[in-house]
Design an enzyme around this catalytic site. Structure first.
Site, PDB file in Angstrom:
ATOM      1  CB  THR A  12      -0.942   0.019   1.212  1.00  0.00           C
ATOM      2  OG1 THR A  12      -1.633   1.251   1.243  1.00  0.00           O
ATOM      3  CG2 THR A  12      -0.187  -0.132   2.500  1.00  0.00           C
ATOM      4  CD  GLN A  13       2.771   5.326  -3.488  1.00  0.00           C
ATOM      5  OE1 GLN A  13       2.558   4.506  -4.372  1.00  0.00           O
ATOM      6  NE2 GLN A  13       3.622   6.326  -3.621  1.00  0.00           N
ATOM      7  N   GLY A  14       0.948   5.454   0.966  1.00  0.00           N
ATOM      8  CA  GLY A  14       0.321   6.617   1.556  1.00  0.00           C
ATOM      9  C   GLY A  14       1.022   7.866   1.079  1.00  0.00           C
ATOM     10  CB  ALA A  15       0.593  11.407   1.943  1.00  0.00           C
ATOM     11  CD  GLU A  16       4.939  12.382   5.447  1.00  0.00           C
ATOM     12  OE1 GLU A  16       5.996  12.023   5.992  1.00  0.00           O
ATOM     13  OE2 GLU A  16       4.708  13.540   5.095  1.00  0.00           O
ATOM     14  CB  ALA A  17       5.485   5.582   4.483  1.00  0.00           C
TER      15      ALA A  17
ATOM     16  CG  ASP B  32      -4.825   8.431  10.790  1.00  0.00           C
ATOM     17  OD1 ASP B  32      -6.013   8.781  10.751  1.00  0.00           O
ATOM     18  OD2 ASP B  32      -4.238   7.902   9.830  1.00  0.00           O
TER      19      ASP B  32
END
Lengths: 217, 336
Positions: free
Chosen positions: B38-43, B170
């Site tokens: 998975t990909q988030g904004a930071e990592a 979060d």
């Protein structure tokens, strides 16, 4: 008789790691002296087996050592001294050797040798060469390096002290300290002792790995 | 013998899962390619093998951001990565269920986290809402009870975390994992449910008996197979067997079991704080996440709050504060 075992860490396929475990070692002071004299034939990490909780514990230290070496940021002189240093919770190299390295009174010994290139006919380092050299110089009974063997050797109290695990609720272990389940100590016929000990060790291992990983940050 | 800095492993380059992004060494050239999760904004999270071929690990990599000044970028990445890792280790020390930190490299921007089996609480809730709609109002009471039991565990888990002075930052239902009990850990299920005054199920008892009869913990046996010397080839046998059996169990039950430990994940925004305000905001964010699932989830969240309130000293005050936060939203007003 047990012999030297070869390990490969995933992502480090060209660095075979040779590990041997000895019990009832009688010439620990001689081996230690060779390290102090920087005898190049004794380029090993000699560890006190009572300070190794599990195979994962040692492999994690090896991973950190190889990763730091890959990025060229070893803090000590050789890759083998770095293994001892990697196990330590702090940045004091001398202290790391006092706690995790071989001492004159060491009884159970783990010898580790990392090869910087894969085994090949031209590579002088091989499982046979390591085995024959260790057999020649270490006076003791060679054992299989496994979690099973370590289970009977580890000094849980000392480990807990060195990694400062007393404050929290970490690691019940067999010592009867209150573990994560300490509150509801409902021993069913006293039969889950073994499982509780395994659970306690796994919990302890998780915390120790975290402490080792964050060392130097 | 001298040790020159190691050359990158010479194995043939692995097929890239993510063409535009190169992972830091040693993972970039590993013959054991990481799979993108998975990909988030930071990592970005990858699944990799770690220490032994059969052990999984979640690799959380924070790639450099090209629009930031390199020096600042390094500092921010390092500070955030270490903040997260330190909070995780603290939780682990205090016995709060979170993924363990297995390794970290703050210069390269990655941290290796323990692999958590199971699914998210969000998935469980969605499935529950779905069933509820299909079956209408007369849904079986047994499932309902199981759901409430799950909510109780959520409330306790959040309470434990707040008790040790950590705020998640979060807290959504996607960041709560439900980890099924391992076969060897069946007894914990029994212990837990006894404490919860729910009768232990027959199956869990049987599992315990089988476990005791087997004599030794499966965990150690499994690891031993994994670490047998000369193990260049992965030894997936015990793992596949395990998952297969798990699946069989699910099949016989008809729907996924709700038994398991609640594991909190993603501490990227976590802070070490024991302010009632931060704790209340955590609960508020979780409440919104529940409400977003379905209005029917509201009574479930009431159960979460009830158990949270009983979980530690000081929880009541936080619940009071939550009412305040509800009135004004997550952000504190700067007026007046």
């Amino acid at each position: 008789m047990a012999s030297v075992q070869t390990f490969y860490l995933p992502h480090f396929p060209s660095n075979p790691i040779y590990i041997a475990l000895f019990k009832d070692v009688s010439n620990a002071s001689f081996l230690r002296q060779q390290l102090l004299d920087a005898n190049t034939e004794f380029d090993y990490a000699f560890l006190d087996a009572t300070m190794i909780l599990s195979s994962t514990h040692l492999l994690a230290a090896l991973f950190r050592t190889l990763n730091d070496s890959l990025h060229n940021r070893l803090k000590s002189r050789t890759i083998h001294s770095e293994i001892v240093f990697s196990l330590s919770p702090n940045n004091n190299i001398a202290e790391a050797f006092r706690r995790f390295g071989i001492s004159a009174t060491t009884n159970s010994l783990i010898a580790v040798k990392i090869s910087m290139s894969p085994p090949s006919p031209s590579n002088p380092l091989s499982i046979e060469s390591v085995q024959s050299h260790l057999t020649r110089v270490v006076q003791g009974t060679q054992m299989v390096f496994s979690d099973e063997t370590l289970l009977g050797l580890t000094d849980l109290e000392r480990l807990r002290k060195v990694y400062k695990l007393d404050s929290g609720k970490v690691g019940g272990g067999g010592a009867g300290k209150k573990g994560r389940n300490g509150k509801e100590e409902s021993v069913v016929n006293g039969m889950n002792g073994f499982e509780d000990e395994v659970d306690g060790r796994l919990e302890m291992e998780s915390v120790i790995l975290g402490i080792m990983a964050l060392k130097g940050s | 013998m001298t040790y020159a800095p190691a050359p990158a492993p010479t194995a043939e380059p692995a097929p890239q899962t993510h063409p535009t992004l190169t992972l830091p060494a040693p993972f970039a050239t590993s013959p054991d390619p990481p799979s993108l999760l998975t990909q988030g904004a930071e990592a970005i999270i990858y699944k990799i093998s770690f220490l032994t071929p059969s052990t999984s690990c979640a690799l959380k990599y924070r790639p450099p951001k090209p629009y930031r000044h390199p020096t600042l970028d390094k500092r921010l990445t390092k500070a955030r990565l270490l903040a997260e890792a330190r909070v995780l280790v603290k939780c682990r020390r205090e016995g709060v269920r979170v993924p363990a930190v297995l390794a970290a490299d703050w210069e390269a921007g990655w941290v290796g986290l323990e692999w958590v089996e199971g699914g998210t609480v969000r998935g469980v809730l969605d499935g529950w809402v779905h069933r509820e709609e299909k079956e209408g109002a007369e849904g079986e009471g047994g499932k309902e009870k199981e759901m409430l039991d799950l909510m109780m565990r959520v409330g306790r888990a959040v309470g434990r975390m707040h008790e040790i002075g950590v705020c998640h930052g979060d807290l959504t239902t996607s960041n709560l994992m439900l980890r099924p009990f391992k076969k060897g850990k069946a007894k914990r299920e029994e212990k837990d449910s006894t404490r919860d005054t729910v009768a232990p199920t027959q199956s869990s008892r049987e599992a315990v008996r089988a476990q005791l009869a087997a004599g030794k913990g499966t965990v150690s046996a499994e690891r031993e197979t994994a670490m047998t010397a000369e193990s260049t080839a992965p030894a997936p046998a015990p793992v596949t067997q395990d998952t297969q059996e798990g699946r069989e169990k699910e099949d016989t039950a008809g729907s996924p079991t709700l038994a398991g430990d609640i594991v909190l994940i993603d501490f990227g925004l976590a802070t070490q704080s024991s302010h009632d305000e931060d704790r209340a905001v955590d609960l508020y964010v979780l409440e919104r996440a529940f409400a977003a699932t379905h209005p029917a989830a509201e009574p479930l969240f009431r159960e979460v709050l009830r158990c949270y309130g009983e979980s530690y000293k000081g929880a009541r005050v936080v619940l009071k504060r939550l009412e305040e936060v509800r009135m004004r939203g997550r952000k504190r007003s700067m007026l007046g």
